[in-house]
Design a protein around this motif. Structure first.
Motif, PDB file in Angstrom:
ATOM      1  N   VAL A  65       0.833  -1.205   0.000  1.00  0.00           N
ATOM      2  CA  VAL A  65       0.000   0.000   0.000  1.00  0.00           C
ATOM      3  C   VAL A  65       0.870   1.259   0.000  1.00  0.00           C
ATOM      4  N   LEU A  66       1.985   1.239   0.730  1.00  0.00           N
ATOM      5  CA  LEU A  66       2.884   2.393   0.737  1.00  0.00           C
ATOM      6  C   LEU A  66       3.460   2.662  -0.650  1.00  0.00           C
ATOM      7  N   VAL A  67       3.841   1.607  -1.346  1.00  0.00           N
ATOM      8  CA  VAL A  67       4.386   1.772  -2.705  1.00  0.00           C
ATOM      9  C   VAL A  67       3.293   2.265  -3.656  1.00  0.00           C
ATOM     10  N   LEU A  68       2.095   1.735  -3.500  1.00  0.00           N
ATOM     11  CA  LEU A  68       0.979   2.162  -4.346  1.00  0.00           C
ATOM     12  C   LEU A  68       0.703   3.650  -4.155  1.00  0.00           C
ATOM     13  N   ALA A  69       0.735   4.124  -2.922  1.00  0.00           N
ATOM     14  CA  ALA A  69       0.504   5.546  -2.655  1.00  0.00           C
ATOM     15  C   ALA A  69       1.581   6.405  -3.300  1.00  0.00           C
ATOM     16  N   ARG A  70       2.825   5.973  -3.215  1.00  0.00           N
ATOM     17  CA  ARG A  70       3.909   6.734  -3.842  1.00  0.00           C
ATOM     18  C   ARG A  70       3.765   6.758  -5.350  1.00  0.00           C
ATOM     19  N   LEU A  71       3.377   5.655  -5.946  1.00  0.00           N
ATOM     20  CA  LEU A  71       3.161   5.616  -7.391  1.00  0.00           C
ATOM     21  C   LEU A  71       2.040   6.577  -7.806  1.00  0.00           C
ATOM     22  N   CYS A  72       0.983   6.635  -7.004  1.00  0.00           N
ATOM     23  CA  CYS A  72      -0.105   7.578  -7.294  1.00  0.00           C
ATOM     24  C   CYS A  72       0.404   9.015  -7.258  1.00  0.00           C
ATOM     25  N   ALA A  73       1.274   9.309  -6.310  1.00  0.00           N
ATOM     26  CA  ALA A  73       1.857  10.650  -6.246  1.00  0.00           C
ATOM     27  C   ALA A  73       2.695  10.937  -7.483  1.00  0.00           C
ATOM     28  N   ASP A  74       3.506   9.963  -7.898  1.00  0.00           N
ATOM     29  CA  ASP A  74       4.335  10.139  -9.093  1.00  0.00           C
ATOM     30  C   ASP A  74       3.495  10.357 -10.345  1.00  0.00           C
ATOM     31  N   GLU A  75       2.307   9.753 -10.372  1.00  0.00           N
ATOM     32  CA  GLU A  75       1.425   9.883 -11.540  1.00  0.00           C
ATOM     33  C   GLU A  75       0.587  11.157 -11.505  1.00  0.00           C
ATOM     34  N   GLY A  76       0.711  11.942 -10.434  1.00  0.00           N
ATOM     35  CA  GLY A  76       0.021  13.226 -10.381  1.00  0.00           C
ATOM     36  C   GLY A  76      -1.342  13.210  -9.725  1.00  0.00           C
ATOM     37  N   VAL A  77      -1.673  12.135  -9.009  1.00  0.00           N
ATOM     38  CA  VAL A  77      -2.997  12.062  -8.376  1.00  0.00           C
ATOM     39  C   VAL A  77      -3.184  13.188  -7.360  1.00  0.00           C
ATOM     40  N   GLN A 254       4.064   0.899 -15.622  1.00  0.00           N
ATOM     41  CA  GLN A 254       3.909   2.100 -16.447  1.00  0.00           C
ATOM     42  C   GLN A 254       4.838   3.214 -15.978  1.00  0.00           C
ATOM     43  N   SER A 255       4.939   3.374 -14.667  1.00  0.00           N
ATOM     44  CA  SER A 255       5.771   4.441 -14.123  1.00  0.00           C
ATOM     45  C   SER A 255       7.245   4.232 -14.469  1.00  0.00           C
ATOM     46  N   LEU A 256       7.699   2.979 -14.434  1.00  0.00           N
ATOM     47  CA  LEU A 256       9.089   2.691 -14.767  1.00  0.00           C
ATOM     48  C   LEU A 256       9.342   2.870 -16.260  1.00  0.00           C
ATOM     49  N   VAL A 257       8.402   2.436 -17.090  1.00  0.00           N
ATOM     50  CA  VAL A 257       8.555   2.587 -18.540  1.00  0.00           C
ATOM     51  C   VAL A 257       8.619   4.059 -18.919  1.00  0.00           C
ATOM     52  N   ARG A 258       7.785   4.876 -18.293  1.00  0.00           N
ATOM     53  CA  ARG A 258       7.766   6.311 -18.596  1.00  0.00           C
ATOM     54  C   ARG A 258       8.818   7.084 -17.811  1.00  0.00           C
ATOM     55  N   ARG A 259       9.604   6.388 -17.012  1.00  0.00           N
ATOM     56  CA  ARG A 259      10.707   6.960 -16.242  1.00  0.00           C
ATOM     57  C   ARG A 259      10.240   8.013 -15.244  1.00  0.00           C
ATOM     58  N   ARG A 260       9.031   7.817 -14.713  1.00  0.00           N
ATOM     59  CA  ARG A 260       8.563   8.673 -13.640  1.00  0.00           C
ATOM     60  C   ARG A 260       9.044   8.158 -12.289  1.00  0.00           C
ATOM     61  N   SER A 261       9.429   6.897 -12.249  1.00  0.00           N
ATOM     62  CA  SER A 261       9.955   6.291 -11.029  1.00  0.00           C
ATOM     63  C   SER A 261      11.169   5.450 -11.383  1.00  0.00           C
ATOM     64  N   THR A 262      11.916   5.099 -10.367  1.00  0.00           N
ATOM     65  CA  THR A 262      13.045   4.186 -10.516  1.00  0.00           C
ATOM     66  C   THR A 262      12.870   3.060  -9.509  1.00  0.00           C
TER      67      THR A 262
END
Length: 412
Positions: A65-77, A254-262
């Motif tokens: 859940v913590l990783v999911l929340a961070r991914l949402c932040a990276d995606e602009g939620v 998706q985030s890794l492919v678009r290089r929004r996260s590492t």
């Protein structure tokens, strides 16, 4: 002597977690404390391993859940949430506060209280600066809702995950029983905070042209699918952690492919040191319990699941949370009420989730929030507790009444 050593270890671990000198991870002290108790035979190796095994599924779920929340932040939620709040405020701060409540309650329920404190609160503060309004009403809304609005789903709080595992009910049954307490808590918080901050809320926002709102449709769709997955996996007898992992894989790819996260960024989001802290804290608390505290607390807790008994259980849980923090409190109390059934377990949960709004010590989320808002407003412990005293008693009572009504409606 064994109980004294266990209590001393728990005190040291909690004080370190509250103070966090040099911002060192909580595990820095929790790991040696647990190891020392095992080495001194205050708790046996078998008992410590059993407690770790009991907590591992909960901790794994929390990591996802913590990783999911961070991914949402990276995606602009959360950026989109801030834009929606600013756009819908118009010339009314009351409307703005209502929108903050809606978004903070939803964020806490779906992505956990940590997302509300760490990811949403900075957005709310930036929005207050943009609209040139006092930040306090909206910042305190995120602080209080991070605790009290975490009642709805098993995934909303680490304490919920622990209670969910103890209660032995399905995801849907848990949510049904906690829906009325959740709504009651949000309603009381909104009414009381609006009254407490009535002078600050009288300042009209400065209406300016705002940027277009760009909704992260894919991220929101994955969130919706993950939430549905929690229900489906629970109905099929699987852990909801699999649904959370699925959401992480889809959104993370998706985030890794678009290089929004590492990969390193996502690993840091899982907060491994905090997960280790939770496991070691469980061992320390178990050492306290097996050496006599469990028997002592059993005499304090009311018996049964009548409305007065549920109110008493929630009150004890709230008080204990503000003495030793809500995570140790729930670890102490859940084994003592488990035999009474889900209603008693969920009464404990109401106490340890709403009670922490009284003091900074009540939850680690409070301490995180204090660090986040430090630059934008003065939020000393006296002021925090003054506002908590205005909201907690009524919120606690009406939420327990909601739980009692839910048990009559849905069983429990």
């Amino acid at each position: 002597m064994a109980l004294t050593l266990a209590l001393a270890a728990l005190a040291v671990v909690l004080v370190f977690a509250v103070v966090r000198p040099h911002r060192w991870p909580e595990a820095v002290v929790a790991v040696p404390a647990a190891a020392l108790l095992i080495g001194l035979d205050v708790i046996s190796v078998d008992e410590a391993l059993a407690e770790v095994q009991r907590l591992l599924p909960v901790v794994g779920f929390l990591a996802a859940v913590l990783v999911l929340a961070r991914l949402c932040a990276d995606e602009g939620v959360f950026r989109a949430a801030g834009a929606v709040m600013a756009r819908t405020a118009g010339s009314s701060q009351n409307r703005l506060l209502a929108m903050v409540f809606v978004i903070a309650a939803a964020t806490t329920a779906i992505l956990s209280l940590d997302a509300t404190v760490v990811l949403l609160t900075p957005v709310v503060l930036a929005m207050a600066r943009l609209l040139q309004v006092p930040a306090a009403p909206h910042a305190y809304a995120t602080a209080h809702l991070a605790n009290s609005a975490s009642l709805l789903f098993p995934v909303s709080n680490l304490t919920n995950l622990l209670a969910f595992a103890t209660a032995g009910i399905s995801f849907l049954h848990f949510t049904a029983l906690m829906s009325l307490p959740w709504l009651a808590a949000i309603a009381v918080e909104f009414v009381v905070l609006r009254w407490v901050f009535r002078r600050e809320l009288a300042t009209p926002p400065v209406v300016e042209s705002h940027a277009e709102i760009h909704l992260p449709v894919f991220a929101l769709a994955v969130l919706g699918a993950t939430l549905a997955g929690f229900v489906v996996t629970s109905m099929l007898g699987f852990s909801p952690a699999w649904a959370a992992l699925g959401g992480v894989i889809v959104l993370g790819t998706q985030s890794l492919v678009r290089r929004r996260s590492t990969p390193s960024h996502l690993l840091s989001a899982a907060d491994v040191p905090f997960l280790v802290f939770v496991l070691c804290l469980g061992v320390v608390v178990d050492a306290v319990m097996v050496n006599g505290l469990g028997d002592a607390m059993q005499g304090v807790l009311p018996d049964g699941t009548s409305l007065p008994a549920l109110l008493g259980i929630a009150a004890v849980a709230a008080v204990l949370s503000n003495l030793v923090n809500n995570l140790p409190a729930v670890l102490v109390l859940l084994p003592l009420v488990a035999a009474s059934g889900p209603a008693a377990v969920l009464a404990v949960l109401i106490g340890v989730n709403i009670g922490p709004n009284l003091t900074y010590v009540g939850s680690l989320a409070n301490l995180l929030w204090r660090g986040v808002v430090r630059r934008d407003l003065t939020a000393g412990p006296v002021e925090f507790s003054r506002i908590g005293l205005c909201t907690v008693p009524a919120t606690l009572v009406l939420s327990v009444v909601g739980l009692w009504a839910g048990v009559q409606l849905f069983g429990g």
